[in-house]
Design a protein around this motif. Structure first.
Motif: not given
Length: 103
Positions: A57-59, A76-78, A83-84, A99-101
């Motif tokens: 899921v996003t956000g 994080w998925v975008q 983006p949502d 993404y990996w932050y």
């Protein structure tokens, strides 16, 4: 905050990746059902499950509720155009990205 994109394709897949110095085995699966979609399983390199069935899921930080497991980053998925928008079967790794932050 450092980040990088985890390379994905719009196919079910399993691969090993190093995230903040720890090796994990990630499995992406498509669940073709109502309220289905892409889900992520995380295991160690011996395929011992750590977390299974995380919906993409996003956000949100996909790992937030698993902080007690000691993850040192954020997944994080975008989606590029919106983006949502949740990833579709065809756009994972193309229009939707994981993404990996780290801080």
């Amino acid at each position: 905050m450092a980040n990088f994109e985890i390379p994905l394709t719009s196919n079910p897949q399993t691969f090993t990746i190093s995230l903040s110095g720890t090796e994990y085995r990630l499995t992406m699966q498509w669940r073709n059902a109502d309220q289905g979609g892409w889900v992520l399983d995380i295991a160690d390199t011996s395929a011992n499950p750590i977390i299974q069935g995380i919906p993409l899921v996003t956000g949100v930080n996909l790992l937030e509720q698993y902080a007690y497991l000691g993850f040192t980053g954020v997944l994080w998925v975008q989606t590029t155009a919106d983006p949502d928008a949740v990833p579709t079967f065809d756009n994972l790794g193309v229009g939707s990205h994981l993404y990996w932050y780290t801080e």
